[in-house]
Design an enzyme around this catalytic site. Structure first.
Site, PDB file in Angstrom:
ATOM      1  N   ASP A 186       1.710   4.074   2.714  1.00  0.00           N
ATOM      2  CA  ASP A 186       0.645   4.895   2.104  1.00  0.00           C
ATOM      3  C   ASP A 186       1.232   6.038   1.268  1.00  0.00           C
ATOM      4  O   ASP A 186       1.334   5.898   0.050  1.00  0.00           O
ATOM      5  CB  ASP A 186      -0.311   5.420   3.182  1.00  0.00           C
ATOM      6  CG  ASP A 186      -1.711   5.723   2.644  1.00  0.00           C
ATOM      7  OD1 ASP A 186      -1.994   5.405   1.485  1.00  0.00           O
ATOM      8  OD2 ASP A 186      -2.533   6.273   3.419  1.00  0.00           O
ATOM      9  N   ASP A 187       1.593   7.146   1.912  1.00  0.00           N
ATOM     10  CA  ASP A 187       2.140   8.314   1.205  1.00  0.00           C
ATOM     11  C   ASP A 187       3.344   8.824   1.994  1.00  0.00           C
ATOM     12  O   ASP A 187       3.264   9.843   2.699  1.00  0.00           O
ATOM     13  CB  ASP A 187       1.062   9.413   1.117  1.00  0.00           C
ATOM     14  CG  ASP A 187      -0.166   8.922   0.371  1.00  0.00           C
ATOM     15  OD1 ASP A 187      -0.102   8.819  -0.863  1.00  0.00           O
ATOM     16  OD2 ASP A 187      -1.174   8.596   1.035  1.00  0.00           O
ATOM     17  N   HIS A 240       0.859  -1.189   0.000  1.00  0.00           N
ATOM     18  CA  HIS A 240       0.000   0.000   0.000  1.00  0.00           C
ATOM     19  C   HIS A 240       0.891   1.234   0.000  1.00  0.00           C
ATOM     20  O   HIS A 240       1.244   1.768   1.039  1.00  0.00           O
ATOM     21  CB  HIS A 240      -0.909  -0.038   1.241  1.00  0.00           C
ATOM     22  CG  HIS A 240      -1.941   1.054   1.279  1.00  0.00           C
ATOM     23  ND1 HIS A 240      -3.078   0.976   2.055  1.00  0.00           N
ATOM     24  CD2 HIS A 240      -2.002   2.257   0.652  1.00  0.00           C
ATOM     25  CE1 HIS A 240      -3.790   2.077   1.904  1.00  0.00           C
ATOM     26  NE2 HIS A 240      -3.152   2.881   1.065  1.00  0.00           N
ATOM     27  N   GLU A 285     -11.188   3.363   6.003  1.00  0.00           N
ATOM     28  CA  GLU A 285     -10.116   4.267   6.454  1.00  0.00           C
ATOM     29  C   GLU A 285     -10.792   5.315   7.355  1.00  0.00           C
ATOM     30  O   GLU A 285     -10.557   5.357   8.556  1.00  0.00           O
ATOM     31  CB  GLU A 285      -9.426   4.927   5.257  1.00  0.00           C
ATOM     32  CG  GLU A 285      -8.324   5.907   5.642  1.00  0.00           C
ATOM     33  CD  GLU A 285      -7.679   6.601   4.428  1.00  0.00           C
ATOM     34  OE1 GLU A 285      -8.231   6.513   3.309  1.00  0.00           O
ATOM     35  OE2 GLU A 285      -6.624   7.244   4.623  1.00  0.00           O
ATOM     36  N   HIS A 312      -9.609   0.825  -1.205  1.00  0.00           N
ATOM     37  CA  HIS A 312      -9.565   1.504   0.088  1.00  0.00           C
ATOM     38  C   HIS A 312     -10.970   1.413   0.694  1.00  0.00           C
ATOM     39  O   HIS A 312     -11.958   1.744   0.016  1.00  0.00           O
ATOM     40  CB  HIS A 312      -9.208   2.973  -0.076  1.00  0.00           C
ATOM     41  CG  HIS A 312      -7.756   3.242  -0.335  1.00  0.00           C
ATOM     42  ND1 HIS A 312      -7.047   2.642  -1.331  1.00  0.00           N
ATOM     43  CD2 HIS A 312      -6.880   4.070   0.313  1.00  0.00           C
ATOM     44  CE1 HIS A 312      -5.791   3.090  -1.303  1.00  0.00           C
ATOM     45  NE2 HIS A 312      -5.665   3.946  -0.317  1.00  0.00           N
ATOM     46  N   HIS A 347       1.149   4.771  -2.522  1.00  0.00           N
ATOM     47  CA  HIS A 347       0.727   5.558  -3.692  1.00  0.00           C
ATOM     48  C   HIS A 347       1.990   6.217  -4.222  1.00  0.00           C
ATOM     49  O   HIS A 347       2.622   7.005  -3.503  1.00  0.00           O
ATOM     50  CB  HIS A 347      -0.286   6.628  -3.288  1.00  0.00           C
ATOM     51  CG  HIS A 347      -1.515   6.054  -2.659  1.00  0.00           C
ATOM     52  ND1 HIS A 347      -2.671   5.822  -3.365  1.00  0.00           N
ATOM     53  CD2 HIS A 347      -1.762   5.640  -1.395  1.00  0.00           C
ATOM     54  CE1 HIS A 347      -3.575   5.308  -2.559  1.00  0.00           C
ATOM     55  NE2 HIS A 347      -3.057   5.179  -1.352  1.00  0.00           N
TER      56      HIS A 347
HETATM   57  N1  ADE Z   1      -4.702   8.550  -2.094  1.00  0.00           N
HETATM   58  C1  ADE Z   1      -3.479   8.678  -1.584  1.00  0.00           C
HETATM   59  N2  ADE Z   1      -3.486   8.383  -0.279  1.00  0.00           N
HETATM   60  C2  ADE Z   1      -4.754   8.036   0.046  1.00  0.00           C
HETATM   61  C3  ADE Z   1      -5.395   7.617   1.229  1.00  0.00           C
HETATM   62  N3  ADE Z   1      -4.743   7.494   2.392  1.00  0.00           N
HETATM   63  N4  ADE Z   1      -6.715   7.365   1.182  1.00  0.00           N
HETATM   64  C4  ADE Z   1      -7.395   7.503   0.039  1.00  0.00           C
HETATM   65  N5  ADE Z   1      -6.835   7.887  -1.096  1.00  0.00           N
HETATM   66  C5  ADE Z   1      -5.519   8.146  -1.102  1.00  0.00           C
HETATM   67 ZN    ZN Z   2      -3.853   4.703   0.471  1.00  0.00          ZN
END
Ligand code: ADE
Ligand code: ZN
Length: 349
Positions: free
Chosen positions: A286-287, A25, A208, A205, A27
């Site tokens: 994630d990011d 996971h 969350e 997703h 992005h």
């Molecule tokens: N796009 C990038 N990060 C995300 C996240 N945590 N939740 C949903 N979309 C995303």
């Molecule tokens: Zn994500």
């Protein structure tokens, strides 16, 4: 079952860093560090609404998912050419390899780029070339998962799929990301059914910020093989049983959940109870450029905050291979490497 050898608690952070792991996971647009945003803007002759790297980084204070997405989509606007996508993925894969990631399944958001006039081939070819090079140059295997933006329509998702299909050999599956609240999985039922017919892997997703109902729909309507995040499952005992019994993986992202205020503090994160309830939970970043850390930072910080042990570390790394879409021989090889690292840590005590 592998018997976990005793490992001194002070060696746990080093063990967490050393274990081989899969990242499922991430992005790729969320790996774009402010330094690279500025470098690409300069290369492409673009002006940014921030005077410096520091000023941009100091804007990374989020209150919820949407407050992050607004700045994340703005950051991605510096990506124009195939080489930009290549450089971004190359930088992530080098960083992941340094964290002992042996396999990565990487999300990308084509609609963020095609909406700005960037052809989908530019996006996919750049990312795919970086994945291929990473295999030979870094010894890490990597594949791509195309995500549909859920704040856009299903019709737009179908149009994106149509554009991507000539390049189908360059991605292994589809996902669903962006704003969860107000955009339930049902909105994408038909496009996911089509992707299933095409033999693509399916993930989404769910849970969350959204309720357990979102996870139920991702499973039963979209028929996904993995849930991204899924931490809200904890509010529904029947759903917890279903996830444990089916071993449907959850790709959990502790630092993301902390930074987007899903949990008030990392010590309140529910990764440990999810794992102890028998769910196939995994740790991911994630990011990472926006949330203050790559996968090993996620491991070390959530372990320190919640008091998890070497037993949990083994389970999480093992789950990451089980949950991946890699081949069975690859999974067996990584599981074997995982055991070897544990044994090495005991020997040197
Ligand atoms: N796009 C990038 N990060 C995300 C996240 N945590 N939740 C949903 N979309 C995303
Ligand atoms: Zn994500």
């Amino acid at each position: 079952m592998f018997k976990i050898p005793p490992i001194a608690p002070e060696r746990l952070p080093a063990l967490l860093r050393a274990i081989p792991k899969a990242e499922l996971h991430i992005h790729i647009e969320g790996s774009l560090e402010p330094e690279l945003i500025f470098a690409l803007a300069q290369r492409n002759g673009q002006m940014l609404p921030y005077p410096s790297v520091e000023a941009l980084r100091s804007a990374y204070a989020f209150t919820n998912l949407q407050s992050f997405l607004d700045i994340y989509y703005a950051g991605a606007s510096v990506l124009l050419h195939e080489q930009d996508f290549y450089d971004m993925a190359r930088a992530y894969l080098a960083r992941a390899a340094a964290d002992n990631v042996v396999h990565a399944e990487i999300f990308f958001d084509p609609q963020t780029h095609t909406a700005r006039g960037v052809p989908i081939e530019t996006v996919i070819n750049g990312l795919h070339r970086a994945c291929e090079d990473a295999r030979t140059l870094l010894g890490i295997s990597a594949s791509l998962i195309l995500c549909f933006l859920r704040h856009l329509s299903e019709e737009e998702a179908f149009a994106t799929l149509e554009q991507a299909l000539p390049l189908q050999d360059k991605f292994i599956g589809v996902g669903l990301d962006s704003s969860e609240l107000g955009h339930p999985p049902e909105k994408f039922a038909r496009v996911f059914a089509r992707c299933r017919e095409l033999g693509l892997h399916l993930v989404a997703h769910a849970g969350e910020e959204g309720p357990p109902a979102s996870i139920w729909s991702a499973l039963d309507v979209l028929k996904v093989e993995r849930i991204d995040h899924g931490v809200q499952a904890f509010k529904d005992a029947t759903l917890m049983q279903r996830l444990a019994q089916s071993r449907t993986p959850l790709t959990v992202c502790p630092l993301s959940n902390q930074k987007l205020c899903v949990f008030p503090d990392l010590k309140d994160h529910n990764l440990r109870p999810l794992l102890e309830a028998g769910l196939c939970a995994t740790v991911n970043s994630d990011d990472p450029a926006y949330f203050g850390g790559y996968i090993n930072d996620n491991f070390t910080q959530v372990f320190a905050a919640t008091g998890m042990t070497a037993r949990h570390a083994y389970q999480l790394a093992s789950n990451s291979f089980e949950a991946s879409f890699a081949s069975e021989p690859d999974k067996r090889r990584w599981q074997h490497q995982l055991k070897e690292v544990f044994e090495r840590f005991v020997e040197y005590d």
